[in-house]
Write an enzyme that holds these catalytic residues in place. Structure first.
Site, PDB file in Angstrom:
ATOM      1  N   ASP A  63      -0.190  61.549 -70.166  1.00 52.80           N
ATOM      2  CA  ASP A  63      -0.077  60.178 -70.685  1.00 52.80           C
ATOM      3  C   ASP A  63      -0.721  59.159 -69.751  1.00 52.80           C
ATOM      4  O   ASP A  63      -0.316  59.019 -68.595  1.00 52.80           O
ATOM      5  CB  ASP A  63       1.397  59.802 -70.854  1.00 52.80           C
ATOM      6  CG  ASP A  63       2.143  60.720 -71.807  1.00 52.80           C
ATOM      7  OD1 ASP A  63       2.114  61.946 -71.586  1.00 52.80           O
ATOM      8  OD2 ASP A  63       2.783  60.228 -72.739  1.00 52.80           O
ATOM      9  N   GLU A 108      -1.116  57.345 -75.597  1.00 51.91           N
ATOM     10  CA  GLU A 108      -0.194  56.494 -76.353  1.00 51.91           C
ATOM     11  C   GLU A 108       0.450  55.377 -75.538  1.00 51.91           C
ATOM     12  O   GLU A 108       1.045  54.479 -76.108  1.00 51.91           O
ATOM     13  CB  GLU A 108       0.892  57.348 -77.010  1.00 51.91           C
ATOM     14  CG  GLU A 108       1.924  57.889 -76.065  1.00 51.91           C
ATOM     15  CD  GLU A 108       3.321  57.842 -76.675  1.00 51.91           C
ATOM     16  OE1 GLU A 108       3.451  57.551 -77.865  1.00 51.91           O
ATOM     17  OE2 GLU A 108       4.277  58.079 -75.932  1.00 51.91           O
ATOM     18  N   ASN A 109       0.336  55.421 -74.213  1.00 52.33           N
ATOM     19  CA  ASN A 109       0.889  54.350 -73.372  1.00 52.33           C
ATOM     20  C   ASN A 109      -0.205  53.590 -72.616  1.00 52.33           C
ATOM     21  O   ASN A 109       0.081  52.931 -71.621  1.00 52.33           O
ATOM     22  CB  ASN A 109       1.887  54.933 -72.372  1.00 52.33           C
ATOM     23  CG  ASN A 109       3.106  55.502 -73.052  1.00 52.33           C
ATOM     24  OD1 ASN A 109       3.808  54.805 -73.761  1.00 52.33           O
ATOM     25  ND2 ASN A 109       3.348  56.792 -72.849  1.00 52.33           N
ATOM     26  N   ASN A 119       4.986  58.900 -79.998  1.00 50.88           N
ATOM     27  CA  ASN A 119       5.932  58.047 -80.705  1.00 50.88           C
ATOM     28  C   ASN A 119       5.664  56.554 -80.563  1.00 50.88           C
ATOM     29  O   ASN A 119       6.197  55.753 -81.326  1.00 50.88           O
ATOM     30  CB  ASN A 119       7.369  58.353 -80.255  1.00 50.88           C
ATOM     31  CG  ASN A 119       7.542  58.220 -78.758  1.00 50.88           C
ATOM     32  OD1 ASN A 119       6.812  58.839 -77.977  1.00 50.88           O
ATOM     33  ND2 ASN A 119       8.509  57.435 -78.327  1.00 50.88           N
ATOM     34  N   HIS A 120       4.836  56.140 -79.599  1.00 48.69           N
ATOM     35  CA  HIS A 120       4.517  54.715 -79.445  1.00 48.69           C
ATOM     36  C   HIS A 120       3.179  54.332 -80.097  1.00 48.69           C
ATOM     37  O   HIS A 120       2.692  53.222 -79.898  1.00 48.69           O
ATOM     38  CB  HIS A 120       4.475  54.335 -77.964  1.00 48.69           C
ATOM     39  CG  HIS A 120       5.788  54.491 -77.261  1.00 48.69           C
ATOM     40  ND1 HIS A 120       6.957  53.931 -77.747  1.00 48.69           N
ATOM     41  CD2 HIS A 120       6.126  55.151 -76.117  1.00 48.69           C
ATOM     42  CE1 HIS A 120       7.956  54.233 -76.930  1.00 48.69           C
ATOM     43  NE2 HIS A 120       7.486  54.983 -75.944  1.00 48.69           N
ATOM     44  N   HIS A 137       4.080  66.463 -78.087  1.00 56.29           N
ATOM     45  CA  HIS A 137       4.603  65.257 -77.464  1.00 56.29           C
ATOM     46  C   HIS A 137       6.099  65.220 -77.726  1.00 56.29           C
ATOM     47  O   HIS A 137       6.551  64.848 -78.819  1.00 56.29           O
ATOM     48  CB  HIS A 137       3.910  64.031 -78.070  1.00 56.29           C
ATOM     49  CG  HIS A 137       4.142  62.771 -77.321  1.00 56.29           C
ATOM     50  ND1 HIS A 137       3.463  62.457 -76.177  1.00 56.29           N
ATOM     51  CD2 HIS A 137       4.980  61.729 -77.558  1.00 56.29           C
ATOM     52  CE1 HIS A 137       3.860  61.279 -75.730  1.00 56.29           C
ATOM     53  NE2 HIS A 137       4.796  60.822 -76.551  1.00 56.29           N
ATOM     54  N   HIS A 159       6.122  62.219 -68.695  1.00 61.03           N
ATOM     55  CA  HIS A 159       5.389  61.615 -67.575  1.00 61.03           C
ATOM     56  C   HIS A 159       5.624  62.337 -66.248  1.00 61.03           C
ATOM     57  O   HIS A 159       5.164  61.862 -65.216  1.00 61.03           O
ATOM     58  CB  HIS A 159       5.725  60.123 -67.394  1.00 61.03           C
ATOM     59  CG  HIS A 159       5.275  59.253 -68.517  1.00 61.03           C
ATOM     60  ND1 HIS A 159       5.028  57.904 -68.370  1.00 61.03           N
ATOM     61  CD2 HIS A 159       5.019  59.516 -69.813  1.00 61.03           C
ATOM     62  CE1 HIS A 159       4.656  57.381 -69.511  1.00 61.03           C
ATOM     63  NE2 HIS A 159       4.644  58.352 -70.406  1.00 61.03           N
TER      64      HIS A 159
END
Length: 258
Positions: A8, A39-40, A67-68, A151, A178
């Protein structure tokens, strides 16, 4: 095929680390393809279309998410229009984008299929990742190298997916926590596995966020406004070697700028 899969990417500092070092690392490591979970990458939570394009331009061939992914509305048309940008395939079919893609890397390399899935344990109750994995993998070209990003929060769910797909795909890697794990292995002499790739971002942090803010949240139980940590960054991921349809090697990989 030599593959680097980055964990990530967190915030601007994580993106900058990728931009500053990935072009050179591609040459030095003789990489055929670079994958990453993005995604982050925008502000530490979510992925904007601009950040996705930025990472793709600097050498990330395929971006997966999680999910984000839906935080920034402009990512939705990008998910529809950019084949190198994936969202978890077990979101309902009406959601924008796709959960898998097949990519031609060159005349001397087999096609690469990347599958993006999301767990359900301690996460949103979306469609079953195991059923969707079976469906997507069944559609792969017979000669394709298949790499799956699971994920997910729970290590057990990631491992279970790897056991479902062992002997049928070349790699199953985990993202989301992470924290890089020390369990890289090869299943059935074919399928590389690691529970989590870790993250690309501030090294002295709580999953990329400012330590004091996270500590205050745990000690008080009160909501806090998250801020990205400052300071030196690192890259985390896994380095994989695939030959003749088998993962011949997989190892946790880290890079710190000198």
């Amino acid at each position: 095929m030599r593959i680097l899969f980055l964990g990530d990417i967190v915030g601007n500092s994580g993106r900058q680390m990728v931009k500053d070092h990935l072009p050179r690392l591609r040459r030095e490591l003789e990489l055929d393809v670079v994958l990453a979970n993005g995604e982050n990458a925008s502000g530490g939570l979510g992925l904007s279309a601009k950040s996705a394009q930025e990472l793709h331009r600097c050498g990330v061939d395929v971006l997966t998410t999680g999910n984000h992914v839906w935080k920034f509305p402009d990512i939705r048309p990008a998910l529809e229009n950019e084949p190198w940008l994936l969202r978890p395939g077990n979101y309902p079919a009406v959601a924008p984008g796709r959960g898998a893609g097949v990519y031609e890397l060159g005349e001397n390399l087999p096609p690469l299929m990347v599958v993006n899935l999301q767990g359900r344990t301690f996460m949103e109750a979306i469609d079953c990742p195991f059923a969707v994995a079976e469906t997507l993998v069944a559609k792969a070209p017979p000669e394709a190298v298949i790499v799956v990003d699971m994920h997910a929060e729970a290590t057990s769910e990631k491992r279970a997916l790897a056991h479902l797909l062992r002997g049928r795909v070349q790699a199953v890697v985990g993202t989301h926590t992470h924290v890089q794990t020390n369990d890289a292995r090869i299943l059935d002499g074919m399928t590389g596995y690691i529970s989590d790739l870790g993250m690309c971002g501030p090294e002295d942090s709580c999953l990329g966020m400012d330590n004091d803010i996270i500590l205050r949240r745990f000690r008080t139980g009160l909501p806090q406004r998250f801020e990205l940590a400052k300071g030196p960054c690192m890259l985390n991921g896994a380095l994989m070697e695939v030959d003749n349809g088998h993962c011949r090697g997989i190892s946790a990989w880290q890079y710190r700028a000198s």
